[in-house]
Design an enzyme around this catalytic site. Structure first.
Site, PDB file in Angstrom:
ATOM      1  N   LYS A  33      10.867 -98.901 -47.142  1.00  0.00           N
ATOM      2  CA  LYS A  33      10.294 -98.300 -45.938  1.00  0.00           C
ATOM      3  C   LYS A  33       8.795 -98.210 -46.124  1.00  0.00           C
ATOM      4  O   LYS A  33       8.297 -97.479 -46.991  1.00  0.00           O
ATOM      5  CB  LYS A  33      10.883 -96.913 -45.681  1.00  0.00           C
ATOM      6  CG  LYS A  33      10.359 -96.293 -44.394  1.00  0.00           C
ATOM      7  CD  LYS A  33      11.147 -95.077 -43.961  1.00  0.00           C
ATOM      8  CE  LYS A  33      10.637 -94.568 -42.613  1.00  0.00           C
ATOM      9  NZ  LYS A  33      11.394 -93.389 -42.133  1.00  0.00           N
ATOM     10  N   LEU A  41      13.922-105.242 -40.904  1.00  0.00           N
ATOM     11  CA  LEU A  41      15.141-104.668 -40.346  1.00  0.00           C
ATOM     12  C   LEU A  41      14.869-103.836 -39.107  1.00  0.00           C
ATOM     13  O   LEU A  41      15.668-103.820 -38.166  1.00  0.00           O
ATOM     14  CB  LEU A  41      15.838-103.796 -41.399  1.00  0.00           C
ATOM     15  CG  LEU A  41      16.352-104.524 -42.645  1.00  0.00           C
ATOM     16  CD1 LEU A  41      16.909-103.517 -43.642  1.00  0.00           C
ATOM     17  CD2 LEU A  41      17.418-105.546 -42.263  1.00  0.00           C
ATOM     18  N   ALA A  42      13.750-103.131 -39.103  1.00  0.00           N
ATOM     19  CA  ALA A  42      13.407-102.273 -37.968  1.00  0.00           C
ATOM     20  C   ALA A  42      11.915-101.989 -38.003  1.00  0.00           C
ATOM     21  O   ALA A  42      11.274-102.075 -39.064  1.00  0.00           O
ATOM     22  CB  ALA A  42      14.197-100.974 -38.003  1.00  0.00           C
ATOM     23  N   GLU A  43      11.381-101.666 -36.847  1.00  0.00           N
ATOM     24  CA  GLU A  43       9.955-101.334 -36.763  1.00  0.00           C
ATOM     25  C   GLU A  43       9.775-100.272 -35.706  1.00  0.00           C
ATOM     26  O   GLU A  43      10.280-100.399 -34.584  1.00  0.00           O
ATOM     27  CB  GLU A  43       9.132-102.569 -36.429  1.00  0.00           C
ATOM     28  CG  GLU A  43       7.636-102.323 -36.517  1.00  0.00           C
ATOM     29  CD  GLU A  43       6.836-103.616 -36.587  1.00  0.00           C
ATOM     30  OE1 GLU A  43       5.599-103.546 -36.775  1.00  0.00           O
ATOM     31  OE2 GLU A  43       7.442-104.699 -36.462  1.00  0.00           O
ATOM     32  N   GLY A  44       9.086 -99.191 -36.073  1.00  0.00           N
ATOM     33  CA  GLY A  44       8.869 -98.087 -35.160  1.00  0.00           C
ATOM     34  C   GLY A  44       7.407 -97.797 -34.969  1.00  0.00           C
ATOM     35  O   GLY A  44       6.535 -98.631 -35.258  1.00  0.00           O
ATOM     36  N   CYS A  45       7.141 -96.595 -34.468  1.00  0.00           N
ATOM     37  CA  CYS A  45       5.756 -96.214 -34.172  1.00  0.00           C
ATOM     38  C   CYS A  45       4.915 -96.071 -35.433  1.00  0.00           C
ATOM     39  O   CYS A  45       3.703 -96.336 -35.410  1.00  0.00           O
ATOM     40  CB  CYS A  45       5.742 -94.892 -33.405  1.00  0.00           C
ATOM     41  SG  CYS A  45       6.651 -94.907 -31.856  1.00  0.00           S
ATOM     42  N   ASP A  63      14.895 -85.605 -35.096  1.00  0.00           N
ATOM     43  CA  ASP A  63      14.773 -86.945 -34.510  1.00  0.00           C
ATOM     44  C   ASP A  63      16.106 -87.684 -34.600  1.00  0.00           C
ATOM     45  O   ASP A  63      16.158 -88.832 -35.048  1.00  0.00           O
ATOM     46  CB  ASP A  63      13.666 -87.728 -35.227  1.00  0.00           C
ATOM     47  CG  ASP A  63      13.290 -89.006 -34.473  1.00  0.00           C
ATOM     48  OD1 ASP A  63      13.556 -89.086 -33.263  1.00  0.00           O
ATOM     49  OD2 ASP A  63      12.747 -89.925 -35.115  1.00  0.00           O
ATOM     50  N   ALA A  88       6.203 -96.913 -38.878  1.00  0.00           N
ATOM     51  CA  ALA A  88       6.682 -97.550 -40.102  1.00  0.00           C
ATOM     52  C   ALA A  88       7.441 -98.832 -39.803  1.00  0.00           C
ATOM     53  O   ALA A  88       7.864 -99.085 -38.670  1.00  0.00           O
ATOM     54  CB  ALA A  88       7.579 -96.585 -40.883  1.00  0.00           C
TER      55      ALA A  88
END
Length: 429
Positions: free
Chosen positions: A105, A82-86, A196, A88
């Site tokens: 997560k 669904l999403a990807e960050g720095c 954040d 996780a």
């Protein structure tokens, strides 16, 4: 009362864990229900854990958990990322036994100390009783070099996927502001700072935005804690006191930074773009203009804010106060919910008017210049009489009048016309 997924649904029938069920009562969290488990044989029991009532009574007491390592593919079918960050990845998974969807997560263990994971999971779980904060379930484990915990699924994605150029309607923005300020006020009442806030951390649960939830508490800290600047923050969202912090410098986190970021989110929702690229009065002209307007050094409303009503401008001036100690709290936006935010005018602004192509503008300008020159030539006779009268007056004062101003003026206009022709030629190339 929020829904609660049992760990037995996640891990299978071999585990019936202790779980706690929380609810909100007059703005405070308390333990409302606790279910004890029966001990069963099997490795599944090692995956189960509970959060003690002592940790619930004191939200700032982070409890260490025993995380068992499992093979995710044996329990879940991962549908997509669904999403990807720095730090996780967020996965949509389907539990094989129950065929229910859940969000996992997965926080990279190489980049995140175990204590930071405990903190994020702890805050995520104990803040979730609020109706506008994402539910986190009593399930956590380690898998594929990641720390993982389970959350509810947002069927309509995040706010970033809904805000387009031009922004959202005023009524929708007020819905978002009302719910988001309530969630943040709940956090601030617990002396917690999110730190954040951005569009990606606001999840949509209803197509009309009547239900949104705040998520991602990885940067959340107790107010007054010494922290460093986040490395993955978007510059337009940083308040000036944090933007000025140099790399690796530590500062005391305050709830006023959440107020600033809430204001940026509302502005982006209303317009589709941030008001400035950085809160720096020297490097960013848009912020410099707003800073002068806020300090009442000018009465000129900055261009990005011209569409707003006087009441909305007052709200932004308070929530974008440069000094954090004087900045309004997140509940400030609630005072303006009954006021119009967008100024309705009969004449359209330049940003809303019809866009004309460059070639059309050049042609119109050429036509107007030619018309001016023809009018000047046609009125030569009448101007000649006026010129003679002027010459007599100037000569009476002993001034030289040999320069033909009409000829000079005509040559200047012809030069301007030739520049437009060259500009049109360059554009065509």
């Amino acid at each position: 009362m929020r829904s609660l997924i049992l760990a037995s649904h996640i891990f299978g029938e071999g585990c019936e864990p202790t779980y706690t069920k929380l609810k909100q009562n007059n703005g405070s969290m308390k333990l409302s229900e606790k279910k004890e488990t029966e001990s069963k044989e099997g490795s599944g029991n090692q995956l189960c854990h509970s959060i003690s009532s002592g940790a619930i009574n004191n939200i700032h007491r982070i409890q260490d958990l025993q995380l068992a390592e499992i093979e995710m593919s044996q329990i879940y079918d991962v549908k997509k990322v669904l999403a990807e960050g720095c730090y996780a990845r967020v996965l949509l998974a389907n539990h094989k036994n129950t065929e229910s969807n859940v969000v996992l997560k997965a926080i990279y263990a190489e980049l995140t100390p175990i204590k930071d994971f405990y903190r994020e999971y702890h805050y995520s779980y104990h803040l979730s009783p609020h109706p506008n904060i994402l539910d986190s379930y009593n399930v956590s484990f380690k898998c594929d070099n990641c720390f993982v915990f389970a959350q509810e699924y947002a069927p309509y994605g995040d706010l970033a996927g809904h805000v387009k150029l031009g922004g959202l309607s005023e009524s929708v923005c007020k819905l978002i502001g009302n719910q988001l300020s309530g969630a943040l006020d709940f956090m601030h009442s617990k002396e917690l700072v999110h730190r954040d806030l951005k569009l990606e951390n606001i999840l949509i649960f209803a197509p009309d935005f009547s239900k949104i939830k705040l998520c991602d508490f990885g940067a959340t800290r107790k107010e007054g804690t010494l922290v460093s600047k986040l490395r993955c923050n978007w510059l337009p969202f940083l308040p000036p006191e944090i933007y000025e912090i140099i790399k690796n410098e530590r500062y005391l986190c305050k709830t006023s930074s959440d107020s600033w970021q809430l204001g940026i989110i509302l502005f982006v929702c209303l317009t589709g773009c941030p008001p400035w690229q950085m809160a720096d009065s020297i490097q960013d002209p848009n912020y410099a203009a707003f800073w002068r307007y806020q300090k009442r050094r000018t009465t000129k409303i900055p261009v990005p804010f011209k569409k707003f009503s006087p009441r909305a401008l007052r709200m932004f001036r308070k929530i974008f106060e440069h000094k954090p100690d004087k900045r309004a709290p997140v509940t400030e936006v609630l005072k303006y919910m009954k006021d119009p935010w967008i100024e309705c005018k009969l004449q359209t602004s330049s940003s809303c008017s019809q866009i004309v192509s460059t070639s059309t503008l050049v042609q119109e300008r050429k036509d107007s210049i030619k018309l001016y020159l023809r009018q000047q030539d046609g009125s030569r006779n009448s101007q000649e009489n006026n010129k003679n009268k002027l010459n007599k007056l100037v000569n009476s004062y002993g001034l030289e009048t040999s320069v033909d101003q009409k000829a000079i003026s005509k040559r200047v206009w012809e030069w301007v016309l030739s520049c437009d022709v060259n500009a049109e030629h360059v554009e065509g190339i």
